[in-house]
Design an enzyme around this catalytic site. Structure first.
Site, PDB file in Angstrom:
ATOM      1  CG  ASP A 104      -3.804   4.608  -3.223  1.00 31.65           C
ATOM      2  OD1 ASP A 104      -3.196   4.458  -2.672  1.00 31.65           O
ATOM      3  OD2 ASP A 104      -4.761   4.188  -3.635  1.00 31.65           O
ATOM      4  CG  ASP A 162      -2.164   1.057   1.023  1.00 28.19           C
ATOM      5  OD1 ASP A 162      -2.019   2.099   0.127  1.00 28.19           O
ATOM      6  OD2 ASP A 162      -3.178   1.241   1.598  1.00 28.19           O
TER       7      ASP A 162
END
Length: 477
Positions: free
Chosen positions: A357, A153
């Protein structure tokens, strides 16, 4: 003629370097070929070159260069007993979009409430069948190392795994880590410097407590500890990890999370001067049947490629964990869409830029920018049969019976000159098993722009934290 292969394209990336003022990242023509039947059947093209069996190799500078494989969640354990759902495109698509909406809501909440070693790496794998985060890597935790799948992440600043004794744990594919069986586990005291780096540290019985909430109801709580983390043959000692005794949410299947954000408690931040904040990843294609394909995750200066097109990172003081880049505009079919660059400089949630992201699938643009971009795409695909929108997508086509179709290119114009032109499979994706394909972008009413992992797939992406740049290419994966 329907089904005729009109055009073959290949990703070629060139660069003038960091000091260059203009870079063409790809050399696609203005139109590309989308191979419809191949995508529907999920016949995966193996673009990833397997790394050495021992997990490492020598760099030209003489230092060790380590990598681990990256796999998309769709590819892990497709017959997992806790995954009773169908692996059809329809199911995988809707499951992914549901997770994606929660992810974006989580980012919005975090941004809205914000006040603000040697080279090594791993394989990155798909975790769709696990019911968890988008991309997984396999690492070792403890001494001796216990292998665990963890979500990568780029928007998170903590490393954590579920731990025994577990008062509340979700199902994961590997045995839950037991610190009592690790010789290298060491709890962190409440008064230690590392405890003070947590955003909201707590204290219980003299031990530092952590907690992390992901905005959609997911959370982890437990004890902060120093532990050894293993990537292939690379041992990284004294990594601050959260040992989660109470965990809940969307991480089902994975043992925890490997935070790659730019904050001091992320894995990248903790490595500090050992790697200079340098890491590189290639995200594999999503979903489907057949053999798993793998991407890669590498750490260290040796992971920085020669020939990449470099774009400056933008620091957002209200969201220091995220990697922002400047987006100047969008292109369709080789023509720039008339959108003001100011549209992408959202200020409600921080100063300027677009978030890169790994945890968000679908790219979002401010509503005005999205509508202009979508309308330009519709004008150049008027010959394709339209169907009603699906879920968050409003631009969809019925490509049933086609072998391949000719579609316009889609390009990102970055601030400073570089242009990234996407492969067709990175913006027209199947959403069911009936031949429905949709334009994989969505509007963002709040003005936040995000470049999601669908658009990043198959492109080598590198972060040079020490110098403040993100690189695209030159390799495919």
């Amino acid at each position: 003629m329907e089904g005729m292969l009109l055009l073959c394209v290949a990703l070629v990336i060139t660069s003038l370097g960091i000091s260059g003022t203009a870079t063409t990242i790809t050399t696609y023509p203005d139109f590309q070929q989308l191979h419809v039947k191949q995508t529907i059947a999920s016949a995966a093209t193996k673009l990833y070159k397997e790394e050495e069996e021992d997990g490492g190799s020598e760099s030209e500078s003489g230092g060790a260069r380590w990598k681990v494989k990256v796999v998309h969640r769709d590819k892990i354990f497709p017959q997992a007993p806790y995954n009773k759902s169908s692996n059809s495109h329809h199911h995988l698509f809707h499951a992914r979009i549901n997770r994606d909406v929660k992810r974006v809501d989580s980012l919005m909440r975090r941004l809205g409430n914000s006040k603000l070693v040697t080279d090594f790496g791993s394989e990155v794998v798909s975790g769709m069948a696990q019911g968890s985060g988008e991309y997984f890597v396999r690492i070792g935790v403890g001494s001796p190392p216990r292998s665990q799948y963890v979500v990568i992440d780029s928007g998170s600043d903590i490393v954590w795994v579920q731990c025994q004794p577990c008062s509340q744990c979700y199902h994961q594919s590997d045995p839950i880590f037991d610190p009592a069986h690790s010789a290298s586990y060491s709890g962190v005291s409440c008064t230690s410097t590392v405890c003070g780096r947590l955003q909201n540290p707590g204290c219980h019985a003299g031990r530092c407590r952590y907690e992390a909430s992901y905005g959609d109801g997911s959370y982890t709580q437990g004890t902060l500890a120093l532990e050894t983390v293993t990537f292939g043959r690379a041992l990284i000692r004294n990594v601050a990890i959260g040992c989660g005794h109470m965990n809940r949410g969307m991480f089902v299947g994975a043992a925890g999370l490997l935070g790659l954000g730019s904050g001091p408690m992320s894995f990248v931040g903790q490595l500090g001067g050992q790697t200079g904040g340098a890491f590189s990843y290639c995200l594999v294609s999503r979903g489907g049947d057949g053999d798993a394909t793998t991407g890669s995750l590498e750490f260290g200066r040796a992971a920085m490629p020669v020939g990449a097109a470099w774009v400056p990172l933008i620091r957002n003081q209200r969201a220091p964990s995220f990697y922002y880049v400047g987006l100047a505009g969008l292109g369709v079919g080789g023509m720039r869409v008339p959108i003001s660059e100011d549209v992408f400089r959202q200020t409600e949630l921080g100063d300027g830029g677009v978030v890169m992201d790994t945890g968000t699938a679908v790219t979002r643009f401010p509503t005005l920018a999205y509508q202009a971009f979508r309308d330009a795409f519709l004008q150049q695909t008027a010959n394709l049969p339209r169907v009603s929108g699906v879920s968050i997508f409003d631009t969809c086509y019925d490509l049933n019976g086609f072998v391949s179709v000719r579609v316009p290119t889609v390009s990102f114009y970055f601030s400073g000159g570089p242009i990234l032109t996407l492969p067709a499979s990175n913006f027209l994706i199947p959403v069911d098993d009936k031949g429905t394909f949709c334009l994989a972008f969505a509007p963002s009413a709040a003005g936040l722009s995000i470049i999601g992992n669908i658009q990043q797939e198959g492109i080598q992406i590198s972060f040079d934290g020490a110098n403040g740049f993100v690189g695209f290419g030159p390799n495919v994966c």
